[in-house]
Design an enzyme around this catalytic site. Structure first.
Site, PDB file in Angstrom:
ATOM      1  CB  CYS A 153      -0.907  -0.026   1.220  1.00  0.00           C
ATOM      2  SG  CYS A 153      -1.990  -1.543   1.462  1.00  0.00           S
ATOM      3  CG  ASN A 191       1.837   1.313   4.062  1.00  0.00           C
ATOM      4  OD1 ASN A 191       2.810   1.989   3.964  1.00  0.00           O
ATOM      5  ND2 ASN A 191       1.571   0.031   3.586  1.00  0.00           N
ATOM      6  N   GLY A 192       0.071  -1.318   6.016  1.00  0.00           N
ATOM      7  CA  GLY A 192       0.589  -2.068   6.691  1.00  0.00           C
ATOM      8  C   GLY A 192      -0.017  -3.628   6.816  1.00  0.00           C
ATOM      9  N   GLY A 206       1.520   0.106  -4.891  1.00  0.00           N
ATOM     10  CA  GLY A 206       0.397  -0.891  -5.057  1.00  0.00           C
ATOM     11  C   GLY A 206      -0.085  -0.440  -6.289  1.00  0.00           C
ATOM     12  CE1 TYR A 225      12.100  -4.317  -6.254  1.00  0.00           C
ATOM     13  CE2 TYR A 225      10.388  -4.922  -4.358  1.00  0.00           C
ATOM     14  CZ  TYR A 225      10.679  -4.827  -5.808  1.00  0.00           C
ATOM     15  OH  TYR A 225       9.855  -5.052  -6.731  1.00  0.00           O
TER      16      TYR A 225
END
Ligand code: SF4
Length: 495
Positions: free
Chosen positions: A26, A131-132, A52, A272
């Site tokens: 996300c 997000n998570g 995402g 990354y």
């Protein structure tokens, strides 16, 4: 809340090599105090699209028209550029979300799973984007359903809305605090009421969230690259465990509602996930990746003619490797920039071309050379094998893999899409077995200490209390993944 009609799902098409990377699930973005917040949110989400690509959504609030939302499958640029959609999202305050599918709905996402989620409370509405990953979501969901909550999605994040609904606090920020104290795992949240933009990071600060300023307005974003795209100034990172409540009149009010804990930011964001033009922990992600390449060259030198990145994420580390080793850097593999995930529906024949659809070898450069290939990670190893075949087919004399992260041997339960443990190459093979499996002349990963040095920890990893989350490499999970343990996941045995 008004919501324009949602078109039939149009999923980006997955390609055979897309499942050989860990994928951030996300990106989140919010803005307050600007004219036409939706356009800023759309641009911000576009800059966060790497976090995402399956779907995105925007909620705005306008004093006259109230809350409005639009949620769509596919890229931001394909949905949130049309005037028919954007005209339905008026107002000076908005939040948005881009996502991959989360655990509950992988491969069968419904539009109802697409965030932001919205809840109507006695004191007004609130929208929330997360997000998570909530590691106790199953237990929370069971409890909430038993107590009468009616879930509308399969997303873990909806638990937060239901916990807020059950809180007895008198305003929405306090209800959110109440709700988030019950939640375990990793969360960065942006949320909004009619007049407030709210940002929260979990006490360990696993996922990123930054604060920016634009004119008289304020911005919250997963990464700084999304501030740049709208011309906002980067102010600071939201601290682990911090909640900011922002209004157009009073600016940023900050407080820390959770018990303080040592920070455990995701070290893989440096390797990354984050864009190389973002700033993390006060350092450019690009520079950190170059430093990773330098560490890798110091730890695992090899005689060769060329250092080539696996594009694009291996590029800064390959440059660092080349600078440190003195071996010339070259673009031995060329990426087709126009090969998006929305490529025409591939036939079986096209599918079999696999990685060649996206990457091509620069034959004239590679022929007869000893080549060092630098990549960010090895997950299943399927793509690495195909790339090695392409390099050898092009006439390379030797192929040496250098990997800018330690072996990925454990799944992530904090908001990153990882295969099951048995599908991770490093979970089932030693480094030498992986070398044989991949068919390369040598294979070396950066050490955990080397990675810590590259992100600025000069003494390496503190074994007693690691400075980052590195569970996918070490198997040491900073938050117990209780839902997964209930499903039979076995933690690493104590050493
Ligand atoms: S397990 Fe790995 S990918 Fe997940 S948060 Fe920790 S370091 Fe990041």
């Amino acid at each position: 809340m008004q919501s324009p009609q949602t078109p039939a799902p149009r999923f980006p098409i997955a390609h055979p090599f897309d499942d050989d990377k860990l994928r951030e699930e996300c990106g989140i973005f919010g803005v307050i105090g600007v004219q036409d917040a939706a356009s800023f949110v759309a641009l911000g989400l576009h800059a966060l699209q790497h976090r995402g690509q399956e779907a995105g959504g925007i909620v705005t609030h306008d004093p006259v028209q109230g809350f409005n939302s639009a949620r769509r499958f596919g890229y931001v640029r394909d949905n949130f550029t049309s005037t028919t959609v954007m005209e339905t999202l008026p107002g000076p305050l908005g939040i948005g979300h881009v996502r991959y599918s989360t655990a509950g709905s992988k491969g069968q996402t419904q539009i109802r799973d697409v965030q932001p989620f919205f809840g109507e409370f006695a004191m007004g509405g609130a929208a929330i984007a997360h997000n998570g990953n909530i590691t106790n979501a199953n237990a929370l969901r069971r409890e909430l359903i038993e107590r009468g909550s009616i879930f509308q999605s399969s997303s873990d994040s909806e638990c937060i809305i239901h916990l807020m609904a059950r809180s007895l606090q008198r305003n929405i920020p306090e209800r959110m605090e109440d709700a988030l104290r019950r939640v375990e795992g990793a969360f960065s949240v942006v949320a909004m009421t009619r007049t407030k933009l709210i940002g929260v990071r979990d006490p360990l600060g696993v996922r990123p969230l930054v604060l920016g300023r634009i004119g008289d307005g304020w911005v919250l974003s997963s990464e700084t690259c999304a501030l740049d795209i709208i011309g906002a100034e980067f102010i600071r990172e939201i601290e682990p465990g911090e909640m900011v409540v922002i209004t157009a009149e009073d600016g940023v009010q900050s407080h820390f509602p959770f018990r303080p804990q040592p920070s455990k930011f995701c070290i893989f964001e440096h390797v990354y996930f984050s864009r190389p033009d973002s700033i993390l922990g006060g350092r450019s992600v690009y520079e950190t990746r170059e430093a990773i390449g330098r560490e890798l060259a110091k730890e695992s030198p090899v005689e060769a003619d060329l250092v080539c990145p696996v594009p694009d994420s291996g590029t800064p580390a390959a440059i660092g490797f080349s600078l440190e080793s003195g071996i010339p850097y070259a673009m031995g593999i060329i990426r087709n920039q126009y090969m998006g995930r929305t490529f025409i529906e591939p036939t079986e024949q096209i599918r079999n071309m696999g990685v060649r659809l996206k990457l091509n070898v620069n034959r004239a450069l590679i022929r007869g050379k000893r080549v060092i290939l630098v990549d960010d990670s090895v997950v299943r190893g399927t793509t690495s094998r195909k790339i090695k075949d392409m390099i050898l087919d092009a006439g390379a004399k030797e192929v040496h893999f250098r990997i800018a992260s330690p072996p990925t041997a454990w799944p992530c339960f904090y908001g990153v899409d990882t295969p099951e443990r048995e599908k991770l190459l490093a979970a089932t093979m030693t480094e030498d077995e992986m070398r044989v499996h991949l068919g390369v002349d040598s294979l070396k990963f950066i050490s955990l200490d080397g990675l810590y040095r590259a992100v600025g920890e000069s003494k390496g990893r503190d074994k007693a209390c690691p400075q980052y989350c590195d569970a996918c490499f070490s198997g040491e999970y900073p938050v117990t993944p209780s839902d997964m343990i209930d499903k039979g996941f076995e933690l690493k045995a104590a050493e």
